[in-house]
Design a protein around this motif. Structure first.
Motif, PDB file in Angstrom:
ATOM      1  N   GLY A  96     -40.178 -28.283  10.947  1.00 22.16           N
ATOM      2  CA  GLY A  96     -38.831 -28.610  10.454  1.00 22.16           C
ATOM      3  C   GLY A  96     -38.711 -29.522   9.308  1.00 22.16           C
ATOM      4  N   GLY A  97     -39.785 -30.213   8.715  1.00 23.98           N
ATOM      5  CA  GLY A  97     -39.556 -31.097   7.645  1.00 23.98           C
ATOM      6  C   GLY A  97     -38.832 -30.382   6.397  1.00 23.98           C
ATOM      7  N   TRP A  98     -38.179 -31.292   5.903  1.00 24.83           N
ATOM      8  CA  TRP A  98     -37.315 -30.486   4.689  1.00 24.83           C
ATOM      9  C   TRP A  98     -37.563 -31.705   3.803  1.00 24.83           C
ATOM     10  CZ3 TRP A  98     -34.571 -26.040   4.148  1.00 24.83           C
ATOM     11  CH2 TRP A  98     -33.742 -26.109   2.894  1.00 24.83           C
ATOM     12  N   SER A  99     -38.370 -31.101   2.653  1.00 26.19           N
ATOM     13  CA  SER A  99     -38.525 -31.940   1.313  1.00 26.19           C
ATOM     14  C   SER A  99     -38.703 -31.227   0.084  1.00 26.19           C
ATOM     15  CB  SER A  99     -39.460 -32.849   1.374  1.00 26.19           C
ATOM     16  OG  SER A  99     -40.601 -32.228   1.677  1.00 26.19           O
ATOM     17  N   ARG A 100     -37.859 -31.553  -0.986  1.00 25.97           N
ATOM     18  CA  ARG A 100     -38.564 -30.920  -2.344  1.00 25.97           C
ATOM     19  C   ARG A 100     -39.677 -31.650  -2.899  1.00 25.97           C
ATOM     20  NH1 ARG A 100     -32.273 -31.347  -5.000  1.00 25.97           N
ATOM     21  NH2 ARG A 100     -31.084 -30.468  -3.399  1.00 25.97           N
ATOM     22  N   GLY A 101     -40.541 -31.031  -3.609  1.00 31.02           N
ATOM     23  CA  GLY A 101     -41.177 -31.705  -4.507  1.00 31.02           C
ATOM     24  C   GLY A 101     -40.752 -32.581  -5.503  1.00 31.02           C
ATOM     25  N   ASP A 102     -41.451 -33.351  -6.169  1.00 35.63           N
ATOM     26  CA  ASP A 102     -40.956 -34.057  -7.456  1.00 35.63           C
ATOM     27  C   ASP A 102     -40.689 -33.127  -8.546  1.00 35.63           C
ATOM     28  OD1 ASP A 102     -41.069 -36.968  -7.991  1.00 35.63           O
ATOM     29  OD2 ASP A 102     -41.664 -36.270  -9.799  1.00 35.63           O
ATOM     30  N   ALA A 103     -39.644 -33.734  -9.171  1.00 34.56           N
ATOM     31  CA  ALA A 103     -39.385 -32.995 -10.391  1.00 34.56           C
ATOM     32  C   ALA A 103     -40.531 -32.472 -11.211  1.00 34.56           C
ATOM     33  CB  ALA A 103     -38.320 -33.675 -11.078  1.00 34.56           C
ATOM     34  N   ALA A 104     -41.461 -33.242 -11.330  1.00 38.93           N
ATOM     35  CA  ALA A 104     -42.676 -33.134 -12.073  1.00 38.93           C
ATOM     36  C   ALA A 104     -43.384 -31.806 -11.727  1.00 38.93           C
ATOM     37  CB  ALA A 104     -43.492 -34.245 -12.108  1.00 38.93           C
ATOM     38  N   ASP A 105     -43.491 -31.663 -10.602  1.00 38.10           N
ATOM     39  CA  ASP A 105     -44.076 -30.586  -9.834  1.00 38.10           C
ATOM     40  C   ASP A 105     -43.641 -29.334 -10.394  1.00 38.10           C
ATOM     41  OD1 ASP A 105     -45.422 -32.581  -8.414  1.00 38.10           O
ATOM     42  OD2 ASP A 105     -44.479 -31.844  -6.363  1.00 38.10           O
ATOM     43  N   TYR A 106     -42.200 -29.205 -10.298  1.00 35.81           N
ATOM     44  CA  TYR A 106     -41.628 -27.801 -10.981  1.00 35.81           C
ATOM     45  C   TYR A 106     -41.565 -27.935 -12.444  1.00 35.81           C
ATOM     46  CZ  TYR A 106     -39.847 -28.201  -5.833  1.00 35.81           C
ATOM     47  OH  TYR A 106     -39.783 -28.431  -4.711  1.00 35.81           O
ATOM     48  N   ASP A 107     -41.513 -28.867 -12.876  1.00 37.26           N
ATOM     49  CA  ASP A 107     -41.608 -28.846 -14.357  1.00 37.26           C
ATOM     50  C   ASP A 107     -43.105 -28.420 -14.764  1.00 37.26           C
ATOM     51  OD1 ASP A 107     -39.065 -29.635 -14.556  1.00 37.26           O
ATOM     52  OD2 ASP A 107     -39.440 -31.927 -15.003  1.00 37.26           O
ATOM     53  N   HIS A 108     -43.753 -28.924 -14.106  1.00 35.69           N
ATOM     54  CA  HIS A 108     -45.448 -28.411 -14.410  1.00 35.69           C
ATOM     55  C   HIS A 108     -45.357 -26.953 -14.357  1.00 35.69           C
ATOM     56  CE1 HIS A 108     -49.799 -28.334 -13.196  1.00 35.69           C
ATOM     57  NE2 HIS A 108     -49.666 -27.878 -14.281  1.00 35.69           N
ATOM     58  N   TRP A 109     -44.900 -26.476 -13.144  1.00 33.98           N
ATOM     59  CA  TRP A 109     -44.748 -24.766 -12.885  1.00 33.98           C
ATOM     60  C   TRP A 109     -44.112 -24.117 -14.215  1.00 33.98           C
ATOM     61  CZ3 TRP A 109     -41.729 -22.974  -7.786  1.00 33.98           C
ATOM     62  CH2 TRP A 109     -41.853 -21.618  -7.867  1.00 33.98           C
ATOM     63  N   ALA A 110     -42.863 -24.729 -14.634  1.00 36.21           N
ATOM     64  CA  ALA A 110     -42.294 -24.157 -15.804  1.00 36.21           C
ATOM     65  C   ALA A 110     -43.093 -24.131 -16.967  1.00 36.21           C
ATOM     66  CB  ALA A 110     -41.131 -24.875 -16.081  1.00 36.21           C
ATOM     67  N   ARG A 111     -43.850 -25.210 -17.222  1.00 36.80           N
ATOM     68  CA  ARG A 111     -44.687 -25.019 -18.607  1.00 36.80           C
ATOM     69  C   ARG A 111     -45.922 -24.160 -18.403  1.00 36.80           C
ATOM     70  NH1 ARG A 111     -43.955 -30.886 -17.844  1.00 36.80           N
ATOM     71  NH2 ARG A 111     -45.819 -30.903 -16.582  1.00 36.80           N
ATOM     72  N   VAL A 112     -46.301 -23.974 -17.210  1.00 36.02           N
ATOM     73  CA  VAL A 112     -47.523 -23.033 -16.963  1.00 36.02           C
ATOM     74  C   VAL A 112     -47.035 -21.540 -17.390  1.00 36.02           C
ATOM     75  CG1 VAL A 112     -49.014 -21.949 -15.241  1.00 36.02           C
ATOM     76  CG2 VAL A 112     -49.006 -24.689 -15.508  1.00 36.02           C
ATOM     77  N   VAL A 113     -45.794 -21.424 -16.836  1.00 35.99           N
ATOM     78  CA  VAL A 113     -45.531 -19.794 -17.077  1.00 35.99           C
ATOM     79  C   VAL A 113     -44.492 -19.761 -18.049  1.00 35.99           C
ATOM     80  CG1 VAL A 113     -45.757 -19.372 -14.428  1.00 35.99           C
ATOM     81  CG2 VAL A 113     -43.393 -20.290 -15.441  1.00 35.99           C
ATOM     82  N   GLY A 114     -44.217 -20.746 -19.006  1.00 32.40           N
ATOM     83  CA  GLY A 114     -43.260 -20.720 -19.969  1.00 32.40           C
ATOM     84  C   GLY A 114     -42.106 -20.179 -19.819  1.00 32.40           C
ATOM     85  N   ASP A 115     -41.414 -20.900 -18.466  1.00 35.67           N
ATOM     86  CA  ASP A 115     -39.873 -20.307 -18.302  1.00 35.67           C
ATOM     87  C   ASP A 115     -39.175 -21.219 -17.583  1.00 35.67           C
ATOM     88  OD1 ASP A 115     -37.581 -18.896 -16.976  1.00 35.67           O
ATOM     89  OD2 ASP A 115     -38.724 -16.942 -17.328  1.00 35.67           O
ATOM     90  N   GLU A 116     -38.273 -22.065 -18.102  1.00 38.16           N
ATOM     91  CA  GLU A 116     -37.668 -22.989 -17.482  1.00 38.16           C
ATOM     92  C   GLU A 116     -36.534 -22.861 -16.302  1.00 38.16           C
ATOM     93  OE1 GLU A 116     -37.436 -26.582 -18.270  1.00 38.16           O
ATOM     94  OE2 GLU A 116     -39.159 -25.831 -19.656  1.00 38.16           O
ATOM     95  N   ARG A 117     -36.606 -21.403 -15.971  1.00 39.51           N
ATOM     96  CA  ARG A 117     -35.762 -21.147 -14.724  1.00 39.51           C
ATOM     97  C   ARG A 117     -36.867 -21.636 -13.479  1.00 39.51           C
ATOM     98  NH1 ARG A 117     -35.126 -14.850 -14.971  1.00 39.51           N
ATOM     99  NH2 ARG A 117     -37.391 -14.875 -15.900  1.00 39.51           N
ATOM    100  N   TRP A 118     -37.905 -21.907 -13.707  1.00 36.17           N
ATOM    101  CA  TRP A 118     -38.746 -22.361 -12.737  1.00 36.17           C
ATOM    102  C   TRP A 118     -38.948 -23.880 -12.486  1.00 36.17           C
ATOM    103  CZ3 TRP A 118     -38.795 -19.237  -8.744  1.00 36.17           C
ATOM    104  CH2 TRP A 118     -38.617 -17.975  -9.052  1.00 36.17           C
ATOM    105  N   SER A 119     -38.341 -24.651 -13.577  1.00 42.82           N
ATOM    106  CA  SER A 119     -38.220 -26.109 -13.675  1.00 42.82           C
ATOM    107  C   SER A 119     -37.477 -26.701 -12.610  1.00 42.82           C
ATOM    108  CB  SER A 119     -38.071 -26.680 -15.094  1.00 42.82           C
ATOM    109  OG  SER A 119     -36.370 -26.331 -15.260  1.00 42.82           O
ATOM    110  N   TYR A 120     -37.441 -28.070 -12.390  1.00 45.12           N
ATOM    111  CA  TYR A 120     -36.698 -28.678 -11.432  1.00 45.12           C
ATOM    112  C   TYR A 120     -35.171 -28.266 -11.920  1.00 45.12           C
ATOM    113  CZ  TYR A 120     -34.396 -31.783  -8.182  1.00 45.12           C
ATOM    114  OH  TYR A 120     -33.573 -32.459  -7.467  1.00 45.12           O
ATOM    115  N   ARG A 121     -34.664 -28.526 -12.923  1.00 43.36           N
ATOM    116  CA  ARG A 121     -33.450 -28.212 -13.392  1.00 43.36           C
ATOM    117  C   ARG A 121     -33.172 -26.762 -13.128  1.00 43.36           C
ATOM    118  NH1 ARG A 121     -30.321 -32.438 -12.809  1.00 43.36           N
ATOM    119  NH2 ARG A 121     -28.639 -30.992 -13.728  1.00 43.36           N
ATOM    120  N   GLY A 122     -33.919 -25.872 -13.379  1.00 42.84           N
ATOM    121  CA  GLY A 122     -33.736 -24.596 -13.268  1.00 42.84           C
ATOM    122  C   GLY A 122     -33.527 -23.951 -12.019  1.00 42.84           C
ATOM    123  N   LEU A 123     -34.298 -24.737 -10.825  1.00 42.47           N
ATOM    124  CA  LEU A 123     -34.209 -24.393  -9.573  1.00 42.47           C
ATOM    125  C   LEU A 123     -32.986 -25.076  -8.731  1.00 42.47           C
ATOM    126  CD1 LEU A 123     -37.845 -24.238  -8.625  1.00 42.47           C
ATOM    127  CD2 LEU A 123     -36.456 -22.413  -8.160  1.00 42.47           C
TER     128      LEU A 123
END
Length: 550
Positions: A96-123
């Motif tokens: 039941g643990g509930w935590s988001r990753g750090d914004a840097a995690d998702y922003d790295h994801w967005a850079r790798v795939v070239g789509d801001e929808r998967w950045s922290y702000r996008g999600l």
């Protein structure tokens, strides 16, 4: 007679499968949505709802009970990999643990795939949409208050749920230099934050409870063999699925794979999408030759340690008669999640050693100042440890890699859907992972054994026969040796149908039409935190993409 037609077929009724099905039906009630789930419906089983039997669910009939192949980096051990085998999936057997990753995690994801929808702000809109946050004074830009998943802190869940070690443990971390973070679930996760959980008044929130499946058809104990395709305008179009028992179901619009990071790549390969060499070995006709299917497997590897308490008769941990109020069992017995960065002087040499294997974007992301890479939890119970009494005399720590850089592989053992996937997790393989987990483990021992805040509470580490004791002054080599012989994962596998290699940024499987993936297998990079908050947000965004593509 059961209809074998549906608009959308969702393969896997786990966390994301339930959320996607629920939202699709809510958004368009006219849609015919069908979930095909390999496990049973556990909704009438009381042991899935409350804390006391929590740890007994691992290894039960509600668990796939996967195992890795022997792991050379961990003394040749075969590791269990738990995964929910039931409607609700991992949400039925997780803690039941509930935590988001750090914004840097998702922003790295967005850079790798070239789509801001998967950045922290996008999600972020989808994080908010999924949750009903307990603190109504929290930042509404960061949190949602009307979503299906009720999120609470340990202290807010019940006024009687006040663990005696709550303040001493917090003070110990502050004493060694960690900072208090009043909201670790807001894009900045570093520091000492209250542990958040998705329990509601002491009851587990399985995905099918949080996300209503009213109007959604469900077929349980339905093991999917493969997706089937037709030719249309020169394209391969997913048209239906074949079950292991020979039944067929046809999809009018799309098939959505949500079978999890271990089962989804297996279904893809059995469907003819994967490495052609592997497919031909088992007589599976190749539909799409994609060697990346099953690769990029990541997991949250961890070191667990036991500690003996001084004067446990004071009632410091569960098992003590002084902590018998039912309020103490309304969720996981812990108070704080401590997310730590790794100093550059430790991390940079490790990155240089891994240079040939680390993508440059990954290396740069790891070095973002303040980005947390390791999490520590202190549990007021020796949870699930064989032959250790739950008598209030011991506590346990978990030190977990948040963004593991080690990568494994999932493959198939045969052409049969009833054979388990072959899992080679390749835990603890990179120098970065070694340096990070050693640093986090050392800091944890410093907090528990070398602070004024805890000197009157914690006596020392409890070790098994044949294991050498550790201290904060132990060498890197001594910590590494302990991790190799005792380290275990948190059972958060991901990445095996990665975005950018197997699916595109709209979650569509490359090379075919009308087939998407919406589960942990799509994560192209390591995401910190416990995964359910991320996965519910993935499911919420997936629904937008599916409906836009109708």
């Amino acid at each position: 007679m059961e209809s074998t037609q549906a608009d959308y077929i969702i393969v896997g009724g786990g966390l994301t499968g339930c959320a996607v099905a629920s939202r699709l039906k809510q958004r368009d009630p006219a849609l015919d949505i069908l979930i095909l789930e390999a496990g049973s419906d556990p909704s009438d089983r009381e042991e899935t709802k409350t804390f006391p039997p929590l740890f007994s669910l691992l290894g039960s009939d509600l668990d796939w009970k996967y195992e890795t192949v022997p792991q050379p980096n961990t003394a040749g051990r075969v590791h269990p990999v738990h995964a929910g085998k039931a409607l609700g999936g991992g949400s039925v057997i997780n803690f039941g643990g509930w935590s988001r990753g750090d914004a840097a995690d998702y922003d790295h994801w967005a850079r790798v795939v070239g789509d801001e929808r998967w950045s922290y702000r996008g999600l972020l809109p989808f994080f908010r949409r999924s949750e009903s946050f307990f603190d109504r004074n929290a930042d509404p830009e960061q949190h949602g208050f009307g979503g299906p998943v009720h999120v609470t802190s340990v202290s807010a869940s019940d006024p009687k749920r006040r663990f005696p070690l709550r303040e001493p443990i917090k003070d110990a971390w502050l004493e060694i230099g960690e900072q208090f973070n009043p909201d670790g679930c807001s894009g900045s996760s570093a520091g000492v934050s209250e542990f958040l959980e998705s329990w509601r008044d002491g009851q587990r929130q399985a995905a099918y409870d949080a996300y209503s499946l009213d109007g959604v058809r469900r077929v349980t104990e339905a093991v999917v063999h493969k997706a089937e395709f037709i030719e249309k305008d020169g394209e391969k179009v997913a048209s239906g699925v074949l079950l292991a028992d020979g039944r067929r179901f046809k999809a009018g619009k799309e098939i959505i794979l949500a079978a999890g990071a271990l089962r989804t790549p297996q279904v893809l390969m059995l469907s003819g999408i994967g490495p052609s060499r592997t497919l031909s070995k088992y007589g599976i006709p190749t539909v799409v030759d994609n060697p990346e299917v099953g690769r990029n497997l990541t997991d949250h590897f961890a070191l667990y340690q036991l500690y003996k308490l001084r004067n446990p008769e004071r009632g410091l941990a569960l098992g003590s008669p002084l902590l018998s109020d039912p309020a103490f069992t309304k969720g996981l017995p812990t108070d704080w999640a401590v997310n730590q960065a790794v100093p550059a002087e430790i991390l940079e040499p490790a990155i240089r050693k891994d240079e040939a294997n680390l993508h440059i974007a990954t290396a740069e992301s790891l070095l973002i100042p303040g980005r947390p890479l390791v999490e520590t939890l202190v549990l007021y119970i020796p949870a699930g440890v064989p032959n250790i009494p739950v008598d209030g005399s011991m506590i346990m720590t978990s030190v977990m890699l948040l963004s593991s850089t080690s990568r494994g592989i999932v493959s198939i053992a045969s052409h049969s859907p009833t054979d388990a996937p072959v899992v080679d997790s390749n835990y603890f393989d990179t120098e970065v992972d070694k340096a990070t987990l050693i640093h986090g483990s050392r800091r944890t021992m410093q907090a528990l054994l070398e602070t004024a805040a805890l000197k009157d509470y914690v006596e020392g580490e409890v070790i098994s026969p044949g294991i050498s004791t550790l201290s904060a002054q132990s060498s890197d080599e001594e910590f590494e040796a302990r991790i190799r012989v005792t380290g275990l994962a948190h059972h958060h596998p991901a990445g095996t149908a990665g975005m950018g290699t197997v699916v595109d940024a709209d979650l569509r499987v490359k090379g075919v039409q009308a087939l998407r993936v919406a589960d942990a297998s799509i994560l192209p990079v390591g995401i910190g935190g416990h995964p359910q908050a991320t996965l519910y947000a993935v499911a919420e965004q997936a629904v937008e993409m599916i409906l836009q593509g109708q």
